[in-house]
Design a protein around this motif. Structure first.
Motif, PDB file in Angstrom:
ATOM      1  N   LEU A  55       0.865  -1.313  -0.012  1.00 37.72           N
ATOM      2  CA  LEU A  55      -0.163  -0.035  -0.282  1.00 37.72           C
ATOM      3  C   LEU A  55       0.900   1.249   0.041  1.00 37.72           C
ATOM      4  O   LEU A  55       0.372   2.510   0.044  1.00 37.72           O
ATOM      5  CB  LEU A  55      -1.038   0.417   1.321  1.00 37.72           C
ATOM      6  CG  LEU A  55      -2.118  -1.389   1.528  1.00 37.72           C
ATOM      7  CD1 LEU A  55      -2.786  -1.231   2.494  1.00 37.72           C
ATOM      8  CD2 LEU A  55      -3.193  -1.021   0.589  1.00 37.72           C
ATOM      9  N   CYS A  95       1.221  -0.774  -6.784  1.00 41.12           N
ATOM     10  CA  CYS A  95       0.474  -0.303  -5.191  1.00 41.12           C
ATOM     11  C   CYS A  95      -0.761  -0.622  -5.337  1.00 41.12           C
ATOM     12  O   CYS A  95      -0.710  -0.904  -6.542  1.00 41.12           O
ATOM     13  CB  CYS A  95       0.388   1.111  -4.631  1.00 41.12           C
ATOM     14  SG  CYS A  95      -0.061   1.680  -3.241  1.00 41.12           S
ATOM     15  N   THR A 137      -4.896  -2.198  -4.385  1.00 38.55           N
ATOM     16  CA  THR A 137      -5.267  -2.742  -2.913  1.00 38.55           C
ATOM     17  C   THR A 137      -6.745  -2.864  -3.903  1.00 38.55           C
ATOM     18  O   THR A 137      -7.330  -2.682  -4.906  1.00 38.55           O
ATOM     19  CB  THR A 137      -5.112  -1.989  -1.674  1.00 38.55           C
ATOM     20  OG1 THR A 137      -6.590  -2.378  -0.717  1.00 38.55           O
ATOM     21  CG2 THR A 137      -6.969  -0.552  -2.407  1.00 38.55           C
ATOM     22  N   ILE A 171      -4.453   4.184   0.640  1.00 43.04           N
ATOM     23  CA  ILE A 171      -2.820   4.541   0.120  1.00 43.04           C
ATOM     24  C   ILE A 171      -2.122   5.798   0.284  1.00 43.04           C
ATOM     25  O   ILE A 171      -1.438   5.596   0.528  1.00 43.04           O
ATOM     26  CB  ILE A 171      -3.397   3.967  -1.887  1.00 43.04           C
ATOM     27  CG1 ILE A 171      -3.531   2.524  -1.218  1.00 43.04           C
ATOM     28  CG2 ILE A 171      -1.991   4.413  -2.197  1.00 43.04           C
ATOM     29  CD1 ILE A 171      -4.043   1.809  -2.739  1.00 43.04           C
ATOM     30  N   SER A 175       1.413   5.866   1.937  1.00 44.08           N
ATOM     31  CA  SER A 175       2.300   6.110   0.799  1.00 44.08           C
ATOM     32  C   SER A 175       3.117   7.828   0.408  1.00 44.08           C
ATOM     33  O   SER A 175       3.844   8.088   0.095  1.00 44.08           O
ATOM     34  CB  SER A 175       1.659   5.850  -0.669  1.00 44.08           C
ATOM     35  OG  SER A 175       1.048   4.742  -0.810  1.00 44.08           O
TER      36      SER A 175
END
Lengths: 334, 334
Positions: B168, B234, B236, B249, B253
């Protein structure tokens, strides 16, 4: 074993000393933070956990067990730390019973909104203590609300090398049956609890190890790997009862198993508990289960930490000194 | 999403057409045999399941999700096959969201003794259908009695090669935000159910795909692996709500995310449902969750099957056309 004596009142009553905010008050996110803080892992917190294998080309091994309040534990008997520890031991015993090394656990919990967060933290702390003992980690989980307090633990292990895993179907006539750990202690502890509750004024102090065996079965980490490395062919853990679990090996392997009564004779501590309760200690030994003792077969000497308790033969029965066992039933969920 | 409208009566009422013997009548062993027959696997039936990796040196990936009756599903709305399928999709979506390939599932079930065996068989059949779609297997499980019907599924995946997993925390300013799958359909389906029940005489036929999206979210197997292989950084899945999941996220991030309203505009089917229910379709899109849409970031072109829905920037907010979203809440369990 079945907690037959419990009466459901519909709502779990947590002991009063687990005070402070409840799950319903703090919400899901904070509750998860508490669990992660009590059982920290770098791998936790993403959609899924990535497990690095201990050795190249090792295979993954997985098992799951569910614990339901009122069925597998009672919140007025067990501490949350004990519940957490037991949930790991019973799953890791299944991993060890394949000859593998436990490396990770996942925990899914359903809990009523009035569950104290401190109670959940205690479960996580017990889990953390046990996974640490195995150099494993709690790598993920799920938390949801429900009427029952339900824990579902999945354990993942690593099976290194090309030697076969220790399945249930590889016992062969002429092999020895060997065991690591106590047999019948957990059932004796439960019988004491059913009579006296967890009232330490009523249970003689020298019988406390039986309660401990019930609340947190002990298993030395790594015995399964050692057994696989030193010639065991077949292995299981004593979870449903000695006769039931060995009968599964006998059936799956197409063999008979004869136990030596002298090698599974209950120790004095079990006899003392039986005397107090007017019970037959052999029933605990033969049907108790939940000790998570490792039971294996081997053509050679017993692996380190194991002792001989019987012999594999031709046929399909499980006997004691050649006779049918006095007790053969075991634990079933329904 | 929360099934807010349900009233607990304490005892699960299974629909009358699931007749025949109950779990309490046939017992644990026969019930497990039924599950294994409905979802067969050679790996099942030992203390733990051994998983052979698809590729040498691949890593294992694991996740778990629990489904509680009355909370995550209703037995008067969902068929057991749908419950089984959904339990797999939501777990496999988490595996895919790491860029891994689902290879196995484990199922722990707590069920009341009056549960019809045919109902349990339906759950297993739904699970089998879904794991087959992924060339995966139900490799193990546990069955126990409890007051609630609770399913706990653990999914295990294989992450081949040395390319990093899609965590993530690897979204970077300048990257595109991409999505695979519908957004808001499951929430729209649930809203229809809450108003009309599963009464097909009252729900226009062309809106049925929204119910289907709620009962069995669709995800083309392998999209996560493709995304990882073609430059996604990345990823999800949209489980708790679009804004909530993208906010995770953004936070992890250390970036901002701006969505383009034109690229997430609800399609006509959602608008029609909203009109019937006098609801705002954007609330379903932004907060619904449970679609298990894959959401990813990439510096390059969208991976095959994905479309661009936004852009990663500097900052920490999730916005739509530069403005704060109208709805930002999402699903929480407590």
């Amino acid at each position: 074993m079945n907690l037959k004596s419990i009466e459901r009142v519909g709502v779990t009553s947590f002991p009063a000393h687990y005070s402070g905010p409840t799950l319903g008050e703090v919400g899901e996110h904070r509750a998860i933070e508490e669990i992660v803080a009590a059982a920290p892992s770098r791998r936790n917190g993403d959609d899924a956990a990535v497990l690095n294998h201990a050795s190249p080309n090792s295979r993954a091994v997985a098992t799951t067990d569910m614990l339901v309040e009122g069925r597998h534990f009672r919140v007025d008997w067990s501490t949350p730390e004990e519940i957490g520890r037991k949930s790991i031991v019973q799953n890791f015993a299944d991993i060890e019973a394949m000859g593998a090394r436990p490396i990770a656990a996942l925990l899914a919990v359903s809990a009523p909104p009035h569950t104290p967060v401190s109670y959940l933290r205690g479960i996580a702390a017990g889990i953390h203590q046990k996974v640490e003992e195995y150099s494993a980690e709690l790598v993920g989980g799920d938390l949801t609300s429900g009427n029952d307090l339900v824990l579902s633990v999945t354990a993942i292990g690593s099976l290194g090398g090309s030697r076969p895993e220790l399945t249930l179907d590889r016992a062969r006539p002429g092999q020895r049956v060997v065991a690591h750990g106590h047999i019948g202690w957990s059932a004796a502890g439960l019988a004491l609890l059913e009579r006296f509750g967890r009232d330490l004024r009523r249970i003689p102090e020298h019988l406390i190890p039986l309660l401990d065996a019930h609340f947190t079965p002990r298993l030395n980490p790594g015995r399964g790997v050692v057994a696989r490395a030193t010639g065991a062919t077949c292995m299981t853990d004593n979870s449903d009862g000695l006769i039931v679990d060995l009968s599964t090996i006998a059936r799956r392997s197409g063999v008979s198993i004869d136990l030596h009564s002298a090698d599974i004779t209950p120790p004095p501590i079990i006899y003392e508990a039986a005397e107090i309760l007017d019970a037959d200690p052999w029933e605990w030994v033969l049907t108790g289960g939940e000790d998570h003792t490792l039971l294996a077969t081997t053509a050679g000497d017993p692996p380190s930490g194991f002792r001989v308790i019987g012999r594999v033969g031709r046929g399909d029965a499980v006997t004691i000194d050649g006779q049918p066992p006095r007790y053969g039933h075991g634990w079933v969920s329904f």
